[in-house]
Design a protein around this motif. Structure first.
Motif, PDB file in Angstrom:
ATOM      1  N   PHE A  16       0.617  -1.213  -0.332  1.00  0.00           N
ATOM      2  CA  PHE A  16       0.362   0.161   0.336  1.00  0.00           C
ATOM      3  C   PHE A  16       0.892   1.071  -0.070  1.00  0.00           C
ATOM      4  O   PHE A  16       0.220   2.312  -0.213  1.00  0.00           O
ATOM      5  N   ILE A  17       1.661   1.296   0.949  1.00  0.00           N
ATOM      6  CA  ILE A  17       3.361   2.931   0.523  1.00  0.00           C
ATOM      7  C   ILE A  17       3.715   2.469  -0.328  1.00  0.00           C
ATOM      8  O   ILE A  17       3.580   3.381  -1.163  1.00  0.00           O
ATOM      9  N   SER A  18       3.977   1.363  -1.304  1.00  0.00           N
ATOM     10  CA  SER A  18       4.632   1.584  -2.492  1.00  0.00           C
ATOM     11  C   SER A  18       3.207   2.081  -3.460  1.00  0.00           C
ATOM     12  O   SER A  18       3.998   2.799  -4.699  1.00  0.00           O
ATOM     13  N   LEU A  19       2.410   2.125  -3.146  1.00  0.00           N
ATOM     14  CA  LEU A  19       0.987   1.849  -4.323  1.00  0.00           C
ATOM     15  C   LEU A  19       0.535   3.898  -3.963  1.00  0.00           C
ATOM     16  O   LEU A  19       0.805   4.676  -5.339  1.00  0.00           O
ATOM     17  N   ALA A  20       0.610   3.938  -3.040  1.00  0.00           N
ATOM     18  CA  ALA A  20       0.464   5.613  -2.661  1.00  0.00           C
ATOM     19  C   ALA A  20       2.157   5.890  -3.216  1.00  0.00           C
ATOM     20  O   ALA A  20       1.754   7.225  -4.046  1.00  0.00           O
ATOM     21  N   GLY A  21       3.218   6.212  -2.900  1.00  0.00           N
ATOM     22  CA  GLY A  21       3.662   7.095  -3.452  1.00  0.00           C
ATOM     23  C   GLY A  21       3.686   7.202  -4.682  1.00  0.00           C
ATOM     24  O   GLY A  21       4.589   7.717  -5.608  1.00  0.00           O
ATOM     25  N   PHE A  22       3.578   5.066  -5.802  1.00  0.00           N
ATOM     26  CA  PHE A  22       4.408   5.745  -7.149  1.00  0.00           C
ATOM     27  C   PHE A  22       2.427   6.058  -7.703  1.00  0.00           C
ATOM     28  O   PHE A  22       3.153   6.900  -8.555  1.00  0.00           O
ATOM     29  N   GLU A 242      15.195   8.958  -9.987  1.00  0.00           N
ATOM     30  CA  GLU A 242      14.167   8.388  -8.810  1.00  0.00           C
ATOM     31  C   GLU A 242      13.035   7.373  -9.083  1.00  0.00           C
ATOM     32  O   GLU A 242      12.640   6.832  -7.704  1.00  0.00           O
ATOM     33  N   ALA A 243      12.383   8.646 -10.472  1.00  0.00           N
ATOM     34  CA  ALA A 243      11.031   7.858 -10.862  1.00  0.00           C
ATOM     35  C   ALA A 243      11.894   6.465 -11.346  1.00  0.00           C
ATOM     36  O   ALA A 243      10.580   5.517 -11.211  1.00  0.00           O
ATOM     37  N   ALA A 244      11.724   6.333 -11.957  1.00  0.00           N
ATOM     38  CA  ALA A 244      12.689   4.675 -12.278  1.00  0.00           C
ATOM     39  C   ALA A 244      12.941   4.184 -10.850  1.00  0.00           C
ATOM     40  O   ALA A 244      12.517   2.822 -10.728  1.00  0.00           O
ATOM     41  N   VAL A 247       9.965   2.234  -8.790  1.00  0.00           N
ATOM     42  CA  VAL A 247       8.682   1.656  -9.810  1.00  0.00           C
ATOM     43  C   VAL A 247       9.952   0.674  -9.046  1.00  0.00           C
ATOM     44  O   VAL A 247       9.451  -0.649  -8.889  1.00  0.00           O
ATOM     45  N   SER A 248      11.181  -0.133  -9.338  1.00  0.00           N
ATOM     46  CA  SER A 248      12.047  -0.700  -9.286  1.00  0.00           C
ATOM     47  C   SER A 248      12.013  -1.031  -7.844  1.00  0.00           C
ATOM     48  O   SER A 248      11.947  -3.043  -7.529  1.00  0.00           O
ATOM     49  N   ALA A 249      11.627  -0.335  -6.751  1.00  0.00           N
ATOM     50  CA  ALA A 249      11.866  -0.981  -5.640  1.00  0.00           C
ATOM     51  C   ALA A 249      10.778  -1.461  -4.796  1.00  0.00           C
ATOM     52  O   ALA A 249      10.702  -2.506  -4.328  1.00  0.00           O
ATOM     53  N   VAL A 250       9.930  -1.639  -6.081  1.00  0.00           N
ATOM     54  CA  VAL A 250       8.342  -2.438  -5.677  1.00  0.00           C
ATOM     55  C   VAL A 250       9.042  -4.116  -5.815  1.00  0.00           C
ATOM     56  O   VAL A 250       8.220  -4.168  -4.829  1.00  0.00           O
ATOM     57  N   THR A 251       9.639  -3.738  -6.523  1.00  0.00           N
ATOM     58  CA  THR A 251      10.078  -5.877  -6.386  1.00  0.00           C
ATOM     59  C   THR A 251      10.903  -6.406  -5.137  1.00  0.00           C
ATOM     60  O   THR A 251      10.725  -7.784  -5.271  1.00  0.00           O
ATOM     61  N   MET A 252      11.178  -5.262  -4.263  1.00  0.00           N
ATOM     62  CA  MET A 252      12.322  -6.029  -3.187  1.00  0.00           C
ATOM     63  C   MET A 252      10.748  -5.463  -1.799  1.00  0.00           C
ATOM     64  O   MET A 252      11.719  -6.157  -1.193  1.00  0.00           O
ATOM     65  N   LEU A 253       9.941  -5.505  -1.989  1.00  0.00           N
ATOM     66  CA  LEU A 253       9.157  -5.324  -0.902  1.00  0.00           C
ATOM     67  C   LEU A 253       8.580  -6.592  -0.210  1.00  0.00           C
ATOM     68  O   LEU A 253       9.565  -6.834   0.797  1.00  0.00           O
ATOM     69  N   ALA A 254       8.514  -7.814  -1.158  1.00  0.00           N
ATOM     70  CA  ALA A 254       8.980  -9.276  -0.141  1.00  0.00           C
ATOM     71  C   ALA A 254       9.793  -9.288   1.022  1.00  0.00           C
ATOM     72  O   ALA A 254      10.198  -9.920   2.145  1.00  0.00           O
ATOM     73  N   GLY A 255      11.018  -9.245  -0.013  1.00  0.00           N
ATOM     74  CA  GLY A 255      12.518  -9.635   0.402  1.00  0.00           C
ATOM     75  C   GLY A 255      12.871  -8.837   1.765  1.00  0.00           C
ATOM     76  O   GLY A 255      13.017  -9.034   2.582  1.00  0.00           O
ATOM     77  N   VAL A 310       4.526   7.039 -20.901  1.00  0.00           N
ATOM     78  CA  VAL A 310       3.001   6.977 -20.766  1.00  0.00           C
ATOM     79  C   VAL A 310       2.653   7.087 -18.833  1.00  0.00           C
ATOM     80  O   VAL A 310       2.037   8.286 -19.332  1.00  0.00           O
ATOM     81  N   LEU A 311       3.022   6.907 -18.221  1.00  0.00           N
ATOM     82  CA  LEU A 311       3.774   6.950 -16.904  1.00  0.00           C
ATOM     83  C   LEU A 311       3.212   8.276 -16.045  1.00  0.00           C
ATOM     84  O   LEU A 311       3.172   9.681 -15.776  1.00  0.00           O
ATOM     85  N   TYR A 312       4.804   9.053 -16.484  1.00  0.00           N
ATOM     86  CA  TYR A 312       5.537  10.484 -15.778  1.00  0.00           C
ATOM     87  C   TYR A 312       5.819  10.973 -16.944  1.00  0.00           C
ATOM     88  O   TYR A 312       6.170  12.464 -17.152  1.00  0.00           O
ATOM     89  N   GLN A 313       5.341  10.847 -18.199  1.00  0.00           N
ATOM     90  CA  GLN A 313       5.561  11.693 -19.305  1.00  0.00           C
ATOM     91  C   GLN A 313       7.099  12.618 -19.862  1.00  0.00           C
ATOM     92  O   GLN A 313       7.287  13.004 -20.121  1.00  0.00           O
ATOM     93  N   PHE A 314       7.568  11.162 -19.096  1.00  0.00           N
ATOM     94  CA  PHE A 314       9.059  11.138 -19.436  1.00  0.00           C
ATOM     95  C   PHE A 314       9.728  11.037 -20.629  1.00  0.00           C
ATOM     96  O   PHE A 314       9.328   9.849 -20.933  1.00  0.00           O
TER      97      PHE A 314
END
Length: 475
Positions: A16-22, A242-244, A247-255, A310-314
């Motif tokens: 939820f933290i990552s979703l809100a932050g994203f 930091e935007a990238a 996004v990558s940090a979400v994959t670390m949540l389980a670990g 598409v998301l960040y318009q970068f």
């Protein structure tokens, strides 16, 4: 302790933290652009870096000592000692912030020195609160406190940016989130500070002198690249990177969730000579720490460019995102191994490995950012994470028998490749040029991967085993 309730509760809160932050970062990127976002991320980086040097590993020592204490009185003495130990570093660093306000404001490109000092105090208090909750074995509660602070931060920041405060609104929102966590978290503690003695300070320091080095190494993997990009390149580069990264940090949540619960449990098992439980837990932890990372590597390779545009318009960032996600395989392994080393009282080993890789990370970032900018920062971070993971794993194998469940890991890889095949086929027919199409492709990919992974008997049983009603909860 495999993927137990405390891990799952913390994992869920961080989802939820990552979703809100994203979602908030997507909004802020569109409203403020890469440069505006980069100014905020530079402020946040400065606060987090100074916070690590304020706590000097004391928060990790609190978790260790409180989890091993026999009485409430002992826990209170350790908490009292921790509060005393962070005062001097805070005074020194906050004074330095105010004395060098001009230089700091130039770095951030905003007059933020007083806010940095205030946030440093709040952040230190928040981290100690979370450490005490985890030392009390209330991992789920600590996760909820983190979630509360993040939701307040996001809500306040969105409201302020919408009201026209711009980047300043993001910074005020960050401060408000810290205040909320401290105000709500303090009454939740069961431990009350008591007068420490010299033995208390020695005990805390004996552990923290090594975990401080590990926290500093955390800066190398998470913030040194950002700080050097801010100094050597531009705030726009910081915003994209930091935007990238997030996004990558979400994959670390389980670990991260598993590692947080693993260290105190390993400590208990080693004290009772239950080495076989440690070995089994490490094997399972390695498997489930990678459950999000493996498919994310495939997904980033296929959809990285679309996600950033598409998301960040970068206009850039897709390749950086792919490299960072691939590096999380190594980072997740390192987190599990390091948590186990801490639980087995081998913090000295983890410390020296991290010191060496910290120096290597700084040199690599300095050189590679100078020549390759964003890509250089990503590659430098991945290389040092891999070096640390391999070195710590080599030493851990001298203590316990570390075995990888290659069948389960192979199943994850196969599921990810099948997912990638499906997503690639669909993306050729429905290019991810809009948010709904991108979300649709990600959703289909996640469904395919999830269904195939659950086809593995062991993984399916483990996931079902942490559902409500299957085992007792840890509060």
């Amino acid at each position: 302790m495999s993927l137990d309730r405390s891990s799952v509760a913390l994992y869920a809160s961080r989802i939820f933290i990552s979703l809100a932050g994203f979602l908030s970062t997507v909004y802020f990127a569109r409203e403020l652009g890469a440069s505006g976002l980069g100014v905020y991320f530079t402020f946040e980086t400065v606060v987090i870096v100074l916070g690590v040097f304020t706590r000097i590993g004391i928060d990790n020592a609190v978790i260790k000592r409180l989890s091993g204490a026999d009485t409430d009185y002992q826990r209170g003495v350790y908490l009292g000692g921790a509060l005393v130990l962070v005062v001097a570093p805070f005074v020194v660093l906050s004074t330095g912030v105010l004395l060098f306000a001009t230089q700091l404001n130039t770095l951030v490109e905003l007059a933020v020195a007083p806010l940095v000092a205030l946030t440093l105090a709040l952040g230190t208090g928040r981290e100690l609160l979370i450490a005490v909750l985890r030392g009390e074995r209330r991992v789920a509660t600590s996760g909820l406190l983190e979630l509360l602070g993040e939701l307040v931060r996001v809500g306040a920041s969105v409201a302020l940016v919408f009201d026209g405060y711009g980047v300043v609104g993001l910074i005020y929102g960050y401060v408000i989130g810290q205040v909320a966590a401290v105000v709500v978290g303090t009454p939740l503690l069961r431990t009350r500070p008591r007068r420490p003695n010299w033995g208390t300070f020695r005990s805390l320091f004996d552990f923290s002198k090594y975990t401080a080095g590990m926290q500093v190494s955390f800066l190398a993997y998470s913030w040194m690249d950002t700080l050097l990009l801010a100094i050597l390149v531009s705030k726009s580069a910081v915003g994209v990177y930091e935007a990238a990264w997030r996004v990558s940090a979400v994959t670390m949540l389980a670990g991260q969730a598993i590692g947080t619960s693993l260290a105190p449990a390993v400590s208990d098992w080693m004290s009772s000579d239950a080495v076989e439980r440690v070995e089994h837990a490490v094997s399972e932890a390695m498997t489930y720490a990678l459950v999000l990372v493996v498919p994310a590597v495939v997904g980033a390779a296929l959809l990285g460019d679309a996600a950033m545009s598409v998301l960040y318009q970068f206009e850039t960032g897709g390749l950086v995102l792919t490299i960072l996600v691939a590096g999380k395989v190594l980072q997740a392994t390192k987190d599990i191994v390091q948590s186990t080393l801490l639980g087995t009282e081998n913090q000295r080993v983890a410390f020296w490995v991290n010191v060496v890789t910290l120096v290597a990370n700084f040199v690599l970032n300095l050189v590679l950012i100078t020549y390759f900018q964003l890509l250089g920062a990503a590659v430098a971070t991945v290389l040092t994470a891999g070096t640390a993971a391999l070195a710590q794993l080599w030493y851990l194998r001298r203590i316990v028998d570390v075995r990888f469940d290659w069948t389960a890991l192979g199943w994850q890889v196969a599921a990810a490749l099948l997912m990638g095949t499906v997503v690639y086929g669909l993306s050729s027919q429905f290019p991810p040029t809009t948010v709904p199409r991108l979300i649709g492709l990600v959703s289909v990919g996640a469904a395919v991967y999830g269904l195939v992974v659950l086809g593995h008997d062991g993984m399916r049983e483990r996931f079902l085993g942490v559902l409500p009603g299957e085992q007792s909860a840890n509060a």
